[in-house]
Scaffold this motif. Structure first.
Motif, PDB file in Angstrom:
ATOM      1  N   ALA A  63     -16.682  35.656 -14.901  1.00 51.56           N
ATOM      2  CA  ALA A  63     -16.133  35.504 -13.731  1.00 51.56           C
ATOM      3  C   ALA A  63     -15.423  34.290 -13.465  1.00 51.56           C
ATOM      4  O   ALA A  63     -14.813  33.956 -12.060  1.00 51.56           O
ATOM      5  N   GLY A  64     -14.983  33.381 -14.438  1.00 47.75           N
ATOM      6  CA  GLY A  64     -14.276  32.249 -14.407  1.00 47.75           C
ATOM      7  C   GLY A  64     -15.099  30.956 -13.808  1.00 47.75           C
ATOM      8  O   GLY A  64     -14.300  30.035 -13.357  1.00 47.75           O
ATOM      9  N   ILE A  65     -16.377  30.946 -13.520  1.00 43.13           N
ATOM     10  CA  ILE A  65     -17.060  30.031 -13.089  1.00 43.13           C
ATOM     11  C   ILE A  65     -17.466  28.900 -13.940  1.00 43.13           C
ATOM     12  O   ILE A  65     -17.368  27.788 -13.795  1.00 43.13           O
ATOM     13  N   LEU A  66     -17.622  29.353 -15.112  1.00 44.82           N
ATOM     14  CA  LEU A  66     -17.942  28.611 -16.214  1.00 44.82           C
ATOM     15  C   LEU A  66     -17.016  28.668 -17.383  1.00 44.82           C
ATOM     16  O   LEU A  66     -16.457  29.663 -17.518  1.00 44.82           O
ATOM     17  N   GLN A  67     -16.352  27.527 -18.038  1.00 43.84           N
ATOM     18  CA  GLN A  67     -15.456  27.559 -19.207  1.00 43.84           C
ATOM     19  C   GLN A  67     -16.635  27.323 -20.104  1.00 43.84           C
ATOM     20  O   GLN A  67     -17.445  26.650 -20.211  1.00 43.84           O
ATOM     21  N   PRO A  68     -16.167  28.314 -21.215  1.00 44.05           N
ATOM     22  CA  PRO A  68     -16.867  28.489 -22.623  1.00 44.05           C
ATOM     23  C   PRO A  68     -17.160  27.059 -23.212  1.00 44.05           C
ATOM     24  O   PRO A  68     -18.362  26.773 -23.421  1.00 44.05           O
ATOM     25  N   SER A  69     -16.274  26.164 -23.427  1.00 43.78           N
ATOM     26  CA  SER A  69     -16.320  25.116 -23.923  1.00 43.78           C
ATOM     27  C   SER A  69     -17.202  24.113 -23.119  1.00 43.78           C
ATOM     28  O   SER A  69     -17.972  23.104 -23.796  1.00 43.78           O
ATOM     29  N   SER A  70     -17.729  24.312 -22.058  1.00 44.69           N
ATOM     30  CA  SER A  70     -18.359  23.307 -21.094  1.00 44.69           C
ATOM     31  C   SER A  70     -19.931  23.852 -21.187  1.00 44.69           C
ATOM     32  O   SER A  70     -20.677  22.925 -20.441  1.00 44.69           O
ATOM     33  N   VAL A  71     -20.134  24.885 -21.728  1.00 48.10           N
ATOM     34  CA  VAL A  71     -21.473  25.192 -21.863  1.00 48.10           C
ATOM     35  C   VAL A  71     -22.255  25.144 -23.030  1.00 48.10           C
ATOM     36  O   VAL A  71     -21.511  25.197 -24.116  1.00 48.10           O
ATOM     37  N   LEU A  72     -23.511  24.338 -23.105  1.00 49.43           N
ATOM     38  CA  LEU A  72     -24.325  24.055 -24.066  1.00 49.43           C
ATOM     39  C   LEU A  72     -25.618  24.648 -23.927  1.00 49.43           C
ATOM     40  O   LEU A  72     -26.265  24.264 -23.154  1.00 49.43           O
ATOM     41  N   ALA A  73     -25.990  25.776 -24.582  1.00 51.36           N
ATOM     42  CA  ALA A  73     -27.158  26.399 -24.670  1.00 51.36           C
ATOM     43  C   ALA A  73     -28.128  25.917 -25.920  1.00 51.36           C
ATOM     44  O   ALA A  73     -27.746  25.860 -27.210  1.00 51.36           O
ATOM     45  N   VAL A  74     -29.261  25.373 -25.602  1.00 50.22           N
ATOM     46  CA  VAL A  74     -30.174  24.904 -26.689  1.00 50.22           C
ATOM     47  C   VAL A  74     -31.479  25.800 -26.834  1.00 50.22           C
ATOM     48  O   VAL A  74     -31.921  25.997 -25.908  1.00 50.22           O
ATOM     49  N   THR A  75     -31.880  25.615 -27.945  1.00 52.41           N
ATOM     50  CA  THR A  75     -33.048  26.452 -28.290  1.00 52.41           C
ATOM     51  C   THR A  75     -33.770  25.561 -29.459  1.00 52.41           C
ATOM     52  O   THR A  75     -33.314  24.578 -29.802  1.00 52.41           O
ATOM     53  N   PHE A  76     -34.612  26.139 -30.082  1.00 57.33           N
ATOM     54  CA  PHE A  76     -35.624  25.622 -31.093  1.00 57.33           C
ATOM     55  C   PHE A  76     -35.481  26.114 -32.577  1.00 57.33           C
ATOM     56  O   PHE A  76     -36.099  25.407 -33.461  1.00 57.33           O
ATOM     57  N   THR A  77     -34.793  27.150 -32.815  1.00 55.36           N
ATOM     58  CA  THR A  77     -34.666  27.576 -34.126  1.00 55.36           C
ATOM     59  C   THR A  77     -33.393  28.007 -34.534  1.00 55.36           C
ATOM     60  O   THR A  77     -32.645  28.601 -33.478  1.00 55.36           O
ATOM     61  N   ASN A  78     -32.706  27.912 -35.637  1.00 58.28           N
ATOM     62  CA  ASN A  78     -31.564  28.650 -36.133  1.00 58.28           C
ATOM     63  C   ASN A  78     -31.334  29.820 -35.709  1.00 58.28           C
ATOM     64  O   ASN A  78     -30.377  30.359 -35.503  1.00 58.28           O
ATOM     65  N   ARG A  79     -32.307  30.639 -36.100  1.00 59.37           N
ATOM     66  CA  ARG A  79     -32.318  32.108 -35.740  1.00 59.37           C
ATOM     67  C   ARG A  79     -32.198  32.318 -34.412  1.00 59.37           C
ATOM     68  O   ARG A  79     -31.427  33.138 -34.205  1.00 59.37           O
ATOM     69  N   ALA A  80     -32.986  31.741 -33.508  1.00 55.44           N
ATOM     70  CA  ALA A  80     -32.803  31.933 -31.936  1.00 55.44           C
ATOM     71  C   ALA A  80     -31.222  31.709 -31.456  1.00 55.44           C
ATOM     72  O   ALA A  80     -30.645  32.170 -30.815  1.00 55.44           O
ATOM     73  N   ALA A  81     -30.952  30.435 -32.013  1.00 56.75           N
ATOM     74  CA  ALA A  81     -29.645  30.118 -31.753  1.00 56.75           C
ATOM     75  C   ALA A  81     -28.413  31.078 -32.320  1.00 56.75           C
ATOM     76  O   ALA A  81     -27.417  31.448 -31.449  1.00 56.75           O
ATOM     77  N   GLY A  82     -28.617  31.388 -33.282  1.00 53.12           N
ATOM     78  CA  GLY A  82     -27.817  32.503 -34.049  1.00 53.12           C
ATOM     79  C   GLY A  82     -27.886  33.829 -33.373  1.00 53.12           C
ATOM     80  O   GLY A  82     -26.609  34.360 -32.982  1.00 53.12           O
TER      81      GLY A  82
END
Length: 731
Positions: A63-82
Motif C-alpha cells: 500500500a506504500g505505507i511502509l518502505q521494505p528497508s525500514s521494517v525490522l521483524a524480529v523473532t527467536f529462531t533462524n527457522r522462524a525468521a526464515g
C-alpha cells in the motif's frame, strides 16, 4: 513440520495491496490493517499469527505505507525468521529484514564497532562450555560434564537478565532460582569466565546483545543512525523476550511507538533462559493507547484436540493463566485423544512404534507424525523402537536441511546441470523439469524406491527425495520452469532456511517442538516426575510445566495420543501415576486443584493392545535379579546383562568380538547405526550367556521378537563357533 513446509505450493504474489487481505478472518484483517501506533496481538496456538503479521507487513509495503528497508521483524529462531522471509517473498514484500534478535544485533555490531570502539570486532565463540571448563580449572573447582552444562546455563541466564557476577547470588535468591552449585561458587566461575574472555579477546552470544545495547546507549549518533534506518518494528513470540532483548528493542525504538508485538502468555516455556511474559502482559500499561487484537480461531487442531488444550489451561493458576485465550477450533471434528498406560518405558516405546507403523500403513506420511518427550534423554528408547519396527525417523535439532552434505552436493550437481545440461547424456531422455531433477539426483544416490532400514543411508535418500518432490511442486506451479529457475528457487530457500519436507517420524523434546505442527502427535512419558519434571518445585515452575504440556497438545492437528508408563524398567515397581495435569481430563479421573476442568469424553487405551473390545494388559513380570549376587535389578542396562554392573563377568571375549564384527556388517548392509542391530549391552549379555538354542537366546533382554526372527539364526551360529550364511541378512 512447519506450516511453510506443510504447503508445497508456490502461490503467485497478490496483484494489489487489497488482494493481500483476501482470505484473512476479521481479527487477522484487523491486525493486517492496524499499521499505526503500538499494536499488541494476543494469538493463541494455531490461530495464524505468522499469517497475520506477515500479511500486515506485506499490506503496508504494497500500500506504500511502509518502505521494505525500514521494517525490522524480529523473532527467536533462524527457522522462524526464515519462514517469515519466505512468506513475505511470496506476498511480494521482499527486502524486509526478518531476523533473530541476535542476528540483527550482530549485523549492527559488526558495522558500528570500528566507529564506536575501533579495530575489528572480537572473535565470536560458537560454544562457551570449554571456556567455562577453563574458568573452573583456574578457580580450582572440579565440574563434571553435567555441572559444566548447568554452570554455563547459569552464566547465560545472568547475562540476559543483566546480572553481573557480584550480584548473582542475590539475583538467584530473589527469583527463587535453584543454583546447580553454591551461589558464591557460581559467581566466582562467572567472574573468571568473563576475565578469560577479555584475556583471549573473544565474545559470546550474549555479549552480542550486551555490546549492542552499550553502543546504542553511549553513542546517540549511532542510535539515531539505526533509528533512521528502521522505522517500524514487529516482534514475534513476544512472551519469550528477556530483559536484555527488551532493552535492545527500546533502544531501537527510541521515543517512537511504531511497534507491533505478537505473543501468547500461555506458551511461555523458556523462563529458565530469562524469558518472561511480563513485557507482553504489561504492554497496555506501557502503551495506554495500544490497539489490542485477540486471535482465538484455531485453524490447526480439531475440536477434540482444542477441547483438551482448553481443559489444561482451565486448571492453571498464576498471572499468565489469568490472561489465557479460549481457543475455538475451525476444523471439522476428528478422533478423540487416546490415553494409553503401559507397564514400563520399553513397552511404551514399543507400543508407540507399533501404532506408528500402522498409521503409516494406513496412508499417513511419516513426516506428519511426531513423538514428543520432556527430556532429550528419552529419545534413545524411541529411536531403538522405531528402528526395530522399520520406521524412518529424524531427530529435531539435527543439522539444518540446506547444511546437510548430500543437499549441498545435490545443489552443486543441479547447478552444473543447469549450466551445462545440453552436454550431459543423463538428461537426454528427460522431457520435463521433474524428470531432469530425478536424472541428476540419481547420480547422487536417489532411487525411485527408498532403501531398506532407517539409518544414515535412508536419511540421505529422504533429503534427495524432498528435493524431487519440491521440483514436482515447483513445475506444477510454474509452467515452463527450467532447471535454472529451480536452482534459483533453492538458493532463495537456502537463504531463508525454508526447507522442503523430509519424510520421517520426528523425535523432539517439547521445548524444541515449539512452533511446529503435525497431523499425529504422540505425547509420551506424561507421568508424575517427568511432567511436571521432578525438579519443578515452586508454583511458578509447576505452571510452566503445564504450559509446556499445553504446547505439546497444540502441536497436533488431528490425532493425539498421550501415554505414560507405570515403571521405568521391566520388572520395576509400578509406582508411577499419570501426570496431575490430566486429572479431570482423561476418562475416569477426577479434577484436582485449580479451576473447573474442561475435560470430556476421550478414547482410552490401556496396556499394549486390544482384542474384540477387551483391553489386553501386558502380563506382569517377576522382578529381575542379578544372577551373581541376587540383588533386584532396576537399571535397564543391568537388566540386559542380568547382573549388577560391578559383579564379575564371565563373558567369552572372543565371542563378543565376533559378534561385534558381525554386527558391523549387518549395520552397513542395512544402513543403520550399529546399536539398531543390537546394543553393546545386549552383545555382552549374549557373550556371557552363550545360548545353545532358540529358547535361551529369546530369553535374553534386548532380543525382541523382531530381532530374534531377523538375526537369531546368525547369532546362534556364531555362538556355536560357526559362520553365518553369507549374504543372509536374517530376513
Amino acid at each position: 513440520m512447519t506450516a511453510a513446509t506443510h504447503s508445497t505450493l508456490f502461490p503467485q504474489a497478490p496483484d494489489t495491496a487489497d488482494a493481500v487481505l483476501d482470505g484473512l478472518d476479521p481479527e487477522q484483517r484487523e491486525v493486517a490493517t492496524a499499521l499505526h501506533g503500538p499494536v499488541c496481538v494476543l494469538a493463541g496456538a494455531g490461530t495464524g499469527k505468522t499469517r497475520a503479521i506477515t500479511h500486515r507487513i506485506a499490506y503496508g509495503v504494497r500500500a506504500g505505507i511502509l518502505q521494505p528497508s525500514s521494517v525490522l521483524a524480529v523473532t527467536f529462531t533462524n527457522r522462524a525468521a526464515g519462514e517469515m522471509r519466505g512468506r513475505l517473498r511470496q506476498l511480494g514484500a521482499g527486502g524486509v529484514q526478518a531476523r533473530t534478535f541476535h542476528s540483527a544485533a550482530l549485523r549492527q555490531l559488526q558495522y558500528f564497532w570500528p566507529k564506536a570502539v575501533g579495530g575489528g570486532l572480537p572473535r565470536l565463540i560458537d560454544r562457551k562450555i570449554q571456556l567455562v571448563a577453563d574458568a573452573a580449572a583456574a578457580c580450582r573447582i572440579r565440574l563434571d560434564r553435567g555441572e559444566l552444562r548447568d554452570v554455563t546455563a547459569e552464566i547465560e541466564w545472568s547475562k540476559v537478565t543483566q546480572t553481573v557476577p557480584a550480584d548473582y547470588a542475590a539475583a538467584a535468591a530473589k527469583t527463587g532460582r535453584l543454583s546447580p552449585r553454591d551461589p558464591a561458587e557460581i559467581a566466582q566461575l562467572y567472574a573468571a569466565y568473563e576475565d578469560l574472555k577479555r584475556d583471549r579477546a573473544v565474545i559470546d552470544f550474549e555479549d552480542v546483545l550486551l555490546l549492542t545495547v552499550a553502543i546504542l546507549q553511549d553513542r546517540h549518533d549511532i542510535a539515531e543512525q539505526v533509528r533512521s534506518q528502521y522505522q517500524h518494528f514487529v516482534v514475534d513470540e513476544y512472551q519469550d523476550v528477556s530483559p536484555l532483548q527488551q532493552r535492545l528493542l527500546e533502544l531501537w525504538l527510541g521515543e517512537r511507538d511504531s511497534l507491533c508485538v505478537v505473543g501468547d502468555a500461555s506458551q511461555t516455556i523458556y523462563s529458565f533462559t530469562g524469558a518472561t511474559p511480563d513485557h507482553l502482559l504489561d504492554f497496555r500499561t506501557r502503551h495506554p493507547g495500544a490497539t489490542v487484537v485477540k486471535l482465538v480461531r484455531d485453524y490447526r487442531s480439531s475440536p477434540q484436540v482444542v477441547h483438551l488444550a482448553n481443559g489444561l489451561l482451565s486448571q492453571a493458576r498464576g498471572r499468565a493463566a489469568d490472561h489465557r485465550l479460549e481457543l475455538i477450533s475451525q476444523r471439522a471434528p476428528g478422533p478423540e485423544p487416546v490415553y494409553a498406560e503401559y507397564t514400563d518405558e520399553p513397552a511404551e516405546a514399543e507400543g508407540a512404534a507399533r501404532r506408528i507403523r500402522d498409521l503409516i500403513a494406513s496412508g499417513i506420511p511419516a513426516g506428519e507424525i511426531a513423538i514428543l518427550f520432556r527430556t532429550n534423554s528419552q529419545s534413545e528408547i524411541y529411536e531403538q523402537a522405531l528402528a526395530d519396527a522399520g520406521v524412518p525417523y529424524q531427530l529435531r535439532g539435527a543439522e539444518r536441511f540446506f547444511d546437510r552434505p548430500e543437499v549441498r552436493k545435490a545443489g552443486a550437481a543441479l547447478r552444473a546441470a543447469a549450466r551445462f545440461g545440453a552436454n550431459d547424456s543423463l538428461l537426454d531422455d528427460a522431457v520435463d523439469l521433474p524428470s531432469q531433477v530425478r536424472a541428476v539426483l540419481s547420480g547422487e544416490g536417489w532411487t525411485s524406491q527408498p532403501p531398506a532400514g532407517s539409518g544414515a543411508v535412508r536419511e540421505r535418500w529422504e533429503s534427495l527425495a524432498a528435493l524431487v518432490h519440491l521440483a514436482q511442486d515447483f513445475a506444477a506451479a510454474k509452467q515452463g520452469a527450467t532447471l535454472g529457475d529451480l536452482v534459483a528457487e533453492l538458493d532463495e530457500r537456502a537463504s531463508a532456511q525454508h526447507a522442503p519436507t523430509v519424510q520421517g517420524v520426528t523425535l523432539a523434546s517439547l521445548h524444541s517442538a515449539k512452533g511446529l505442527e503435525w497431523d499425529v502427535v504422540f505425547l509420551v512419558g506424561v507421568a508424575e516426575g517427568m511432567m511436571p519434571i521432578t525438579y519443578a518445585k515452586t508454583d511458578e515452575q509447576i505452571e510452566e510445566e503445564r504450559r509446556l504440556l499445553y504446547v505439546g497438545v497444540t502441536r497436533a492437528r488431528e490425532h493425539l495420543l498421550v501415554s505414560w508408563a507405570l515403571s521405568r524398567s521391566p520388572g520395576g515397581r509400578p509406582n508411577r501415576r499419570p501426570s496431575r495435569f490430566l486429572d479431570g481430563l482423561r476418562p475416569g479421573s477426577v479434577a484436582t486443584a485449580g479451576r473447573s476442568a474442561g475435560g470430556g469424553p476421550g478414547g482410552i487405551e490401556r496396556g499394549i493392545g486390544s482384542s474384540g473390545g477387551t483391553v489386553v494388559r501386558r502380563t506382569s513380570r517377576t522382578p529381575a535379579r542379578c544372577r551373581v549376587c541376587g540383588r533386584t535389578l532396576t537399571d535397564p542396562g543391568e537388566m540386559k546383562l542380568m547382573r549388577c554392573e560391578d559383579c564379575p563377568s564371565d563373558m567369552d571375549e572372543g565371542l563378543y568380538e565376533r559378534l561385534r564384527e558381525w554386527r558391523a556388517v549387518q549395520a552397513q548392509r542395512s544402513g543403520q547405526p550399529a546399536f539398531c542391530v543390537f546394543t553393546d549391552k545386549t552383545l555382552v549379555a549374549i557373550a556371557e550367556a552363550v545360548p545353545d538354542d532358540e529358547g535361551e537366546l529369546a530369553r535374553i533382554p534386548g532380543v525382541g521378537v523382531r530381532k530374534f526372527n531377523r538375526f537369531g539364526a546368525d547369532v546362534l551360529a556364531i555362538c556355536a563357533g560357526q559362520e553365518p550364511v553369507e549374504g543372509d541378512e536374517g530376513g
